[in-house]
Scaffold this motif. Structure first.
Motif, mmCIF file in Angstrom:
data_model
loop_
_atom_site.group_PDB
_atom_site.id
_atom_site.type_symbol
_atom_site.label_atom_id
_atom_site.label_comp_id
_atom_site.label_asym_id
_atom_site.label_seq_id
_atom_site.Cartn_x
_atom_site.Cartn_y
_atom_site.Cartn_z
ATOM 1 N N GLU A 40 45.441 37.472 37.132
ATOM 2 C CA GLU A 40 44.111 38.027 36.910
ATOM 3 C C GLU A 40 43.187 36.943 36.380
ATOM 4 O O GLU A 40 43.618 36.028 35.710
ATOM 5 N N HIS B 168 35.681 40.358 37.109
ATOM 6 C CA HIS B 168 37.133 40.463 36.979
ATOM 7 C C HIS B 168 37.759 40.475 38.361
ATOM 8 O O HIS B 168 37.306 41.189 39.252
ATOM 9 N N ASP B 169 38.803 39.677 38.528
ATOM 10 C CA ASP B 169 39.515 39.649 39.798
ATOM 11 C C ASP B 169 41.007 39.746 39.539
ATOM 12 O O ASP B 169 41.563 38.970 38.778
ATOM 13 N N LEU C 147 44.161 38.975 41.206
ATOM 14 C CA LEU C 147 44.524 38.136 42.342
ATOM 15 C C LEU C 147 45.716 38.678 43.129
ATOM 16 O O LEU C 147 46.012 38.182 44.206
ATOM 17 N N GLY D 130 39.939 42.419 46.539
ATOM 18 C CA GLY D 130 38.974 41.387 46.162
ATOM 19 C C GLY D 130 38.388 41.590 44.786
ATOM 20 O O GLY D 130 38.939 42.291 43.952
ATOM 21 N N VAL D 131 37.233 41.021 44.548
ATOM 22 C CA VAL D 131 36.603 40.927 43.229
ATOM 23 C C VAL D 131 35.841 42.190 42.881
ATOM 24 O O VAL D 131 35.205 42.802 43.730
ATOM 25 N N SER D 132 35.856 42.563 41.577
ATOM 26 C CA SER D 132 35.008 43.648 41.094
ATOM 27 C C SER D 132 34.047 43.071 40.060
ATOM 28 O O SER D 132 34.428 42.254 39.257
#
Length: 100
Positions: free
Chosen positions: A68, A89-90, A92, A97-99
C-alpha cells in the motif's frame, strides 16, 4: 535492512523484522497502520539519497514488497484562506487502481 534471500518470488518473502530499517527509516505507527514515512519531496526531487551508510536510488523506494502507498498533503491558499487536506491511497495488490 530488509532483504529477501530464500524465496524465489520476492513477493512471497515474509517481510521486515520489527527493528529493521528501510531506506534509513524505522517503522512508524500512523493510526491503525504501520509503515515507513518520509517526505514526498525527498523521493520526488532526488534520484539518490544517502541513507543507512550507503547511497540509495529513490526509484527503488516503492518495490515488490510495497502493498500500500499513501500520500498525504496539506494545501493552503492564502488569498482565499482555504486549507485542504488531501490523501491519495493506493492498494498495490488490487487491480482497480488508485483512490483519491
Amino acid at each position: 535492512d530488509f532483504e529477501c534471500q530464500s524465496a524465489i518470488d520476492p513477493v512471497s518473502c515474509s517481510g521486515p523484522t520489527e527493528n529493521s530499517t528501510y531506506f534509513g527509516l524505522k517503522r512508524v505507527r500512523y493510526g491503525a497502520e504501520t509503515g515507513y514515512a518520509d517526505m514526498l519531496y525527498s523521493m520526488a526531487e532526488y534520484k539518490e539519497l544517502y541513507r543507512d551508510d550507503k547511497l540509495q536510488q529513490t526509484s527503488r523506494f516503492v518495490d515488490a514488497h510495497t502493498s500500500e502507498l499513501s500520500i498525504e498533503m496539506v494545501l493552503f491558499s492564502p488569498d482565499s484562506g482555504v486549507l485542504s487536506f488531501v490523501t491519495i491511497h493506493d492498494n498495490l495488490l488490487r487491480a482497480e487502481g488508485v483512490s483519491v
